[in-house]
Write a protein that holds these residues in place. Structure first.
Motif, PDB file in Angstrom:
ATOM      1  N   UNK A   1      -7.793  -0.435 -26.834  1.00 47.98           N
ATOM      2  CA  UNK A   1      -6.968   0.522 -26.096  1.00 47.98           C
ATOM      3  C   UNK A   1      -7.342   0.527 -24.615  1.00 47.98           C
ATOM      4  N   UNK A   2      -8.650   0.519 -24.310  1.00 48.11           N
ATOM      5  CA  UNK A   2      -9.084   0.449 -22.910  1.00 48.11           C
ATOM      6  C   UNK A   2      -8.563  -0.831 -22.269  1.00 48.11           C
ATOM      7  N   UNK A   3      -8.676  -1.933 -23.003  1.00 48.87           N
ATOM      8  CA  UNK A   3      -8.197  -3.225 -22.499  1.00 48.87           C
ATOM      9  C   UNK A   3      -6.704  -3.176 -22.204  1.00 48.87           C
ATOM     10  N   UNK A   4      -5.943  -2.650 -23.149  1.00 50.09           N
ATOM     11  CA  UNK A   4      -4.494  -2.651 -22.997  1.00 50.09           C
ATOM     12  C   UNK A   4      -4.046  -1.641 -21.946  1.00 50.09           C
ATOM     13  N   UNK A   5      -4.776  -0.524 -21.812  1.00 47.42           N
ATOM     14  CA  UNK A   5      -4.470   0.430 -20.750  1.00 47.42           C
ATOM     15  C   UNK A   5      -4.669  -0.221 -19.383  1.00 47.42           C
ATOM     16  N   UNK A   6      -5.705  -1.033 -19.275  1.00 43.98           N
ATOM     17  CA  UNK A   6      -5.952  -1.754 -18.028  1.00 43.98           C
ATOM     18  C   UNK A   6      -4.841  -2.765 -17.760  1.00 43.98           C
ATOM     19  N   UNK A   7      -4.419  -3.468 -18.821  1.00 41.60           N
ATOM     20  CA  UNK A   7      -3.304  -4.415 -18.710  1.00 41.60           C
ATOM     21  C   UNK A   7      -2.056  -3.706 -18.191  1.00 41.60           C
ATOM     22  N   UNK A   8      -1.802  -2.534 -18.738  1.00 43.74           N
ATOM     23  CA  UNK A   8      -0.591  -1.826 -18.359  1.00 43.74           C
ATOM     24  C   UNK A   8      -0.692  -1.126 -17.015  1.00 43.74           C
ATOM     25  N   UNK A   9      -1.911  -0.943 -16.523  1.00 34.55           N
ATOM     26  CA  UNK A   9      -2.073  -0.472 -15.154  1.00 34.55           C
ATOM     27  C   UNK A   9      -1.475  -1.501 -14.195  1.00 34.55           C
ATOM     28  N   UNK A  10      -1.722  -2.787 -14.481  1.00 31.96           N
ATOM     29  CA  UNK A  10      -1.157  -3.851 -13.642  1.00 31.96           C
ATOM     30  C   UNK A  10       0.372  -3.819 -13.691  1.00 31.96           C
ATOM     31  N   UNK A  11       0.935  -3.632 -14.898  1.00 32.07           N
ATOM     32  CA  UNK A  11       2.394  -3.605 -15.029  1.00 32.07           C
ATOM     33  C   UNK A  11       2.976  -2.357 -14.359  1.00 32.07           C
ATOM     34  N   UNK A  12       2.272  -1.223 -14.489  1.00 33.55           N
ATOM     35  CA  UNK A  12       2.733   0.001 -13.806  1.00 33.55           C
ATOM     36  C   UNK A  12       2.767  -0.207 -12.291  1.00 33.55           C
ATOM     37  N   UNK A  13       1.693  -0.748 -11.732  1.00 31.31           N
ATOM     38  CA  UNK A  13       1.637  -0.971 -10.285  1.00 31.31           C
ATOM     39  C   UNK A  13       2.743  -1.917  -9.835  1.00 31.31           C
ATOM     40  N   UNK A  14       2.992  -2.949 -10.644  1.00 35.20           N
ATOM     41  CA  UNK A  14       4.056  -3.899 -10.307  1.00 35.20           C
ATOM     42  C   UNK A  14       5.404  -3.188 -10.216  1.00 35.20           C
ATOM     43  N   UNK A  15       5.718  -2.351 -11.197  1.00 35.05           N
ATOM     44  CA  UNK A  15       7.008  -1.650 -11.202  1.00 35.05           C
ATOM     45  C   UNK A  15       7.077  -0.567 -10.130  1.00 35.05           C
ATOM     46  N   UNK A  16       5.971   0.118  -9.893  1.00 33.22           N
ATOM     47  CA  UNK A  16       5.957   1.156  -8.866  1.00 33.22           C
ATOM     48  C   UNK A  16       6.184   0.546  -7.481  1.00 33.22           C
ATOM     49  N   UNK A  17       5.503  -0.557  -7.195  1.00 38.24           N
ATOM     50  CA  UNK A  17       5.677  -1.224  -5.904  1.00 38.24           C
ATOM     51  C   UNK A  17       7.098  -1.771  -5.770  1.00 38.24           C
ATOM     52  N   UNK A  18       7.616  -2.382  -6.849  1.00 39.97           N
ATOM     53  CA  UNK A  18       8.977  -2.939  -6.796  1.00 39.97           C
ATOM     54  C   UNK A  18      10.011  -1.847  -6.552  1.00 39.97           C
ATOM     55  N   UNK A  19       9.835  -0.687  -7.183  1.00 39.31           N
ATOM     56  CA  UNK A  19      10.755   0.428  -6.970  1.00 39.31           C
ATOM     57  C   UNK A  19      10.713   0.890  -5.514  1.00 39.31           C
ATOM     58  N   UNK A  20       9.512   0.893  -4.945  1.00 36.21           N
ATOM     59  CA  UNK A  20       9.361   1.296  -3.558  1.00 36.21           C
ATOM     60  C   UNK A  20      10.017   0.342  -2.572  1.00 36.21           C
ATOM     61  N   UNK A  21      10.210  -0.919  -2.963  1.00 41.22           N
ATOM     62  CA  UNK A  21      10.848  -1.894  -2.071  1.00 41.22           C
ATOM     63  C   UNK A  21      12.363  -1.688  -1.978  1.00 41.22           C
ATOM     64  N   UNK A  22      12.960  -1.005  -2.969  1.00 40.37           N
ATOM     65  CA  UNK A  22      14.403  -0.777  -2.945  1.00 40.37           C
ATOM     66  C   UNK A  22      15.022  -1.035  -4.307  1.00 40.37           C
ATOM     67  N   UNK A  23      16.254  -0.516  -4.525  1.00 41.63           N
ATOM     68  CA  UNK A  23      16.872  -0.595  -5.843  1.00 41.63           C
ATOM     69  C   UNK A  23      17.165  -2.027  -6.272  1.00 41.63           C
ATOM     70  N   UNK A  24      17.492  -2.934  -5.316  1.00 40.93           N
ATOM     71  CA  UNK A  24      17.759  -4.318  -5.694  1.00 40.93           C
ATOM     72  C   UNK A  24      16.479  -5.020  -6.147  1.00 40.93           C
ATOM     73  N   UNK A  25      15.332  -4.556  -5.609  1.00 37.98           N
ATOM     74  CA  UNK A  25      14.051  -5.165  -5.991  1.00 37.98           C
ATOM     75  C   UNK A  25      13.616  -4.721  -7.393  1.00 37.98           C
ATOM     76  N   UNK A  26      13.772  -3.428  -7.710  1.00 44.40           N
ATOM     77  CA  UNK A  26      13.383  -2.997  -9.058  1.00 44.40           C
ATOM     78  C   UNK A  26      14.352  -3.554 -10.089  1.00 44.40           C
ATOM     79  N   UNK A  27      15.624  -3.744  -9.714  1.00 42.12           N
ATOM     80  CA  UNK A  27      16.578  -4.363 -10.644  1.00 42.12           C
ATOM     81  C   UNK A  27      16.169  -5.805 -10.937  1.00 42.12           C
ATOM     82  N   UNK A  28      15.854  -6.573  -9.868  1.00 43.60           N
ATOM     83  CA  UNK A  28      15.403  -7.961 -10.051  1.00 43.60           C
ATOM     84  C   UNK A  28      14.074  -8.000 -10.812  1.00 43.60           C
ATOM     85  N   UNK A  29      13.171  -7.057 -10.488  1.00 39.74           N
ATOM     86  CA  UNK A  29      11.887  -6.982 -11.176  1.00 39.74           C
ATOM     87  C   UNK A  29      12.070  -6.712 -12.663  1.00 39.74           C
ATOM     88  N   UNK A  30      13.046  -5.876 -13.007  1.00 42.32           N
ATOM     89  CA  UNK A  30      13.326  -5.580 -14.421  1.00 42.32           C
ATOM     90  C   UNK A  30      13.738  -6.843 -15.168  1.00 42.32           C
TER      91      UNK A  30
END
Length: 439
Positions: free
Chosen positions: A244-273
Motif C-alpha cells: 500500500x505504501x508502495x502503491x500510494x507513492x506510485x499514485x503520488x506521481x500520477x496525481x502530480x502529473x494530472x494536477x500539473x497538466x490541469x494547471x497548464x490548461x483544459x487542452x493539456x489535461x484532455x491530452x493528458x487523459x
C-alpha cells in the motif's frame, strides 16, 4: 525438480492475464473515447473522466494490494503443497478488503469537492468530475472484492477465470456506455457523462457475480468466516501495508502529473487523459507476463527453486519486450489517428501528437519494470518494492518534474519525468534480483 518453465506454461498464464488486464483498461478507454466525442463540452467532459479515472485507479491500486498479497501467499502454499493452511485466510482477507472499501467509499463521497479541487479542477470541469465520480464510486467496493478473488485465482495458477470475467465486463461496458451516453431516440434519454458512469457500475457488478461463480464452483475455498484468525493473516496484512505504501507513492506521481497538466490548461489535461489511459492500456497489456511471473515465482519460492526462477525471468522479459515493440509499431502506423479516436479538438490533438512518441519510446523499459515487479510480488518481497518506488518517485520523478516545469516544458516535464521514473524502477530491481537470488 523442474529446471525450466516452458513457453507454453508461461503463456497459459500470461495470455489470459493480458486479456483480463486489457479488458480492465478498456473500460476506462471506452469512457474517454465516447465522452470525448460528445457534441456538448467534450473537452471538459473528457478531462473530467480522465481525472476521475486516474483518481479511482489510484485508490483501487492502493487498497487492492491485498490481491497481490493473497496471490503470493496462495501460490507459495501451493508450491509447498500446503494449500489447506490458507483455507480460512482467504475469506478473512476478502472481508478485510470489503470493510476497507466501505470506509474509503464514505470518506471520498463526503469530500468529493475537495478531492477534485486538489487536482486544480474548477468550473464545468469540476462539476462534471463530481457528477461522474458520485456514480462511479458505487462500483468501488465491487471492484475491490473482484480483485481479491482474482488474487486467489492467480495464486492457484489460473488467470483464465479472471479473463472471462473481465472480458464480459468490458463488452457490457462498451455497449452500455454508447447507448447510455447518446441515448436511443424515443426509448432511452441521453445521459451524457453520467451514462458512462452508470455503464461502468453495471459492468463491475457483472464481473463480481461471475468471479463469485468461479470462486465457489472451482476453488477449494469458501466465504465462511472462522472465529480463529488464520496465522498467515498478520503477515499478509504487513505485506499488504508495504504494498500500500508502495502503491500510494506510485499514485503520488500520477496525481502530480494530472494536477500539473490541469494547471497548464483544459487542452493539456484532455491530452493528458488520452496519453495516460493509453499508457495504462499498454501497462495492463504487458502486465500479463508480469502476472505470469508473479504466479510462477510464488510457486517456485515455495519449492525454493531460484535457478529456474532466474531463467524464467529472462524468458518472460524477452516476451514482454517483444510485445511492447509490436505495440509501438502499431501505434507508429496510426499515430495521429489514435488521438482522433478520443477527441476532435485541434488544440488537444496538437498537444497529443507532440508527446505521444515519448510514451511509446519508454515501453520496453516499462516492460522490464513490470516483469520484475511481478516477480518480487510473487516472492512476497514487499519491502524491496516499497523502497524501490520511494527512490524512483522522490529521487527520480519529482525532481525531474519540478526542474523541467520550471523551464516551462509543460507536458514534456511530465512524460520525461515518467521516463526517468521507469528507469529507476526497472534497473535496480533487475540488479537486486540477480544479486540476492542468483549469484
Amino acid at each position: 525438480m523442474q529446471t525450466k518453465i516452458s513457453f507454453t506454461d508461461i503463456n497459459k498464464l500470461a495470455i489470459p492475464a493480458i486479456f483480463a488486464g486489457v479488458s480492465e483498461s478498456l473500460i476506462s478507454l471506452t469512457d474517454i473515447a465516447i465522452v470525448g466525442n460528445l457534441k456538448e463540452n467534450s473537452v471538459e467532459a473528457l478531462g473530467a473522466v480522465g481525472l476521475v479515472g486516474s483518481f479511482l485507479s489510484a485508490i483501487i491500486w492502493i487498497v487492492a494490494q491485498t490481491k497481490t498479497s493473497i496471490s503470493a501467499t496462495v501460490s507459495q502454499h501451493l508450491g509447498a503443497n500446503r494449500i489447506f493452511a490458507v483455507k480460512t485466510l482467504v475469506p478473512q482477507a476478502i472481508l478485510f478488503n470489503f470493510l476497507l472499501s466501505v470506509l474509503l467509499f464514505i470518506f471520498t463521497t463526503l469530500f468529493v469537492n475537495e478531492i477534485f479541487t486538489a487536482y486544480n479542477a474548477e468550473g464545468l470541469l469540476l462539476t462534471y468530475a463530481k457528477d461522474y465520480y458520485l456514480i462511479r464510486v458505487w462500483g468501488f467496493p465491487l471492484t475491490l472484492i473482484t480483485f481479491a478473488l482474482y488474487g486467489v485465482f492467480r495464486g492457484l495458477q489460473n488467470t483464465m477465470w479472471a479473463m472471462k470475467c473481465s472480458l464480459t465486463g468490458a463488452i457490457i461496458n462498451v455497449i452500455l456506455t454508447y447507448y447510455f451516453v447518446f441515448g436511443i431516440e424515443g426509448i432511452l434519454p441521453a445521459m451524457h457523462i453520467k451514462g458512462a458512469a452508470y455503464a461502468s457500475v453495471i459492468a463491475q457488478t457483472v464481473m463480481l457475480i461471475m468471479a463469485f461463480y468461479y470462486f465457489f464452483k472451482y476453488t477449494p475455498f469458501s466465504l465462511k468466516i472462522r472465529k480463529t484468525i488464520n496465522p498467515s493473516l498478520k503477515p499478509l496484512i504487513i505485506m499488504s501495508f508495504n504494498f500500500i505504501i508502495r502503491t500510494a507513492t506510485l499514485n503520488l506521481a500520477i496525481y502530480l502529473a494530472n494536477a500539473y497538466a490541469t494547471g497548464y490548461g483544459k487542452e493539456y489535461i484532455a491530452a493528458q487523459s488520452i496519453l495516460m489511459n493509453i499508457w495504462l492500456f499498454f501497462s495492463f497489456f504487458i502486465d500479463g507476463y508480469a502476472s505470469a511471473g508473479n504466479a510462477l515465482s510464488g510457486k517456485l519460492v515455495g519449492q525454493k527453486n531460484y535457478k529456474t526462477m532466474w531463467t524464467m525471468s529472462k524468458d518472460i522479459s524477452k516476451y514482454a519486450i517483444i510485445i511492447s515493440l509490436i505495440l509501438i509499431a502499431i501505434c507508429a502506423l496510426f499515430y495521429k489517428s489514435i488521438g482522433l479516436l478520443f477527441n476532435q479538438d485541434p488544440e488537444v490533438i496538437t498537444v497529443f501528437v507532440s508527446i505521444f512518441w515519448l510514451v511509446l519510446f519508454m515501453q520496453p523499459i516499462n516492460s522490464l519494470a513490470y516483469i520484475f515487479d511481478g516477480i518480487f510480488k510473487g516472492m512476497g518481497d514487499a519491502k524491496v518494492l516499497r523502497n524501490n518506488l520511494l527512490f524512483a518517485t522522490f529521487c527520480g520523478f519529482i525532481p525531474t518534474l519540478l526542474i523541467l516545469d520550471y523551464f516551462d516544458f509543460k507536458l514534456y516535464s511530465i512524460w520525461i519525468a515518467f521516463g526517468v521514473w521507469m528507469c529507476c524502477r526497472s534497473f535496480p530491481l533487475m540488479y537486486l534480483f540477480k544479486k540476492n537470488y542468483v549469484d
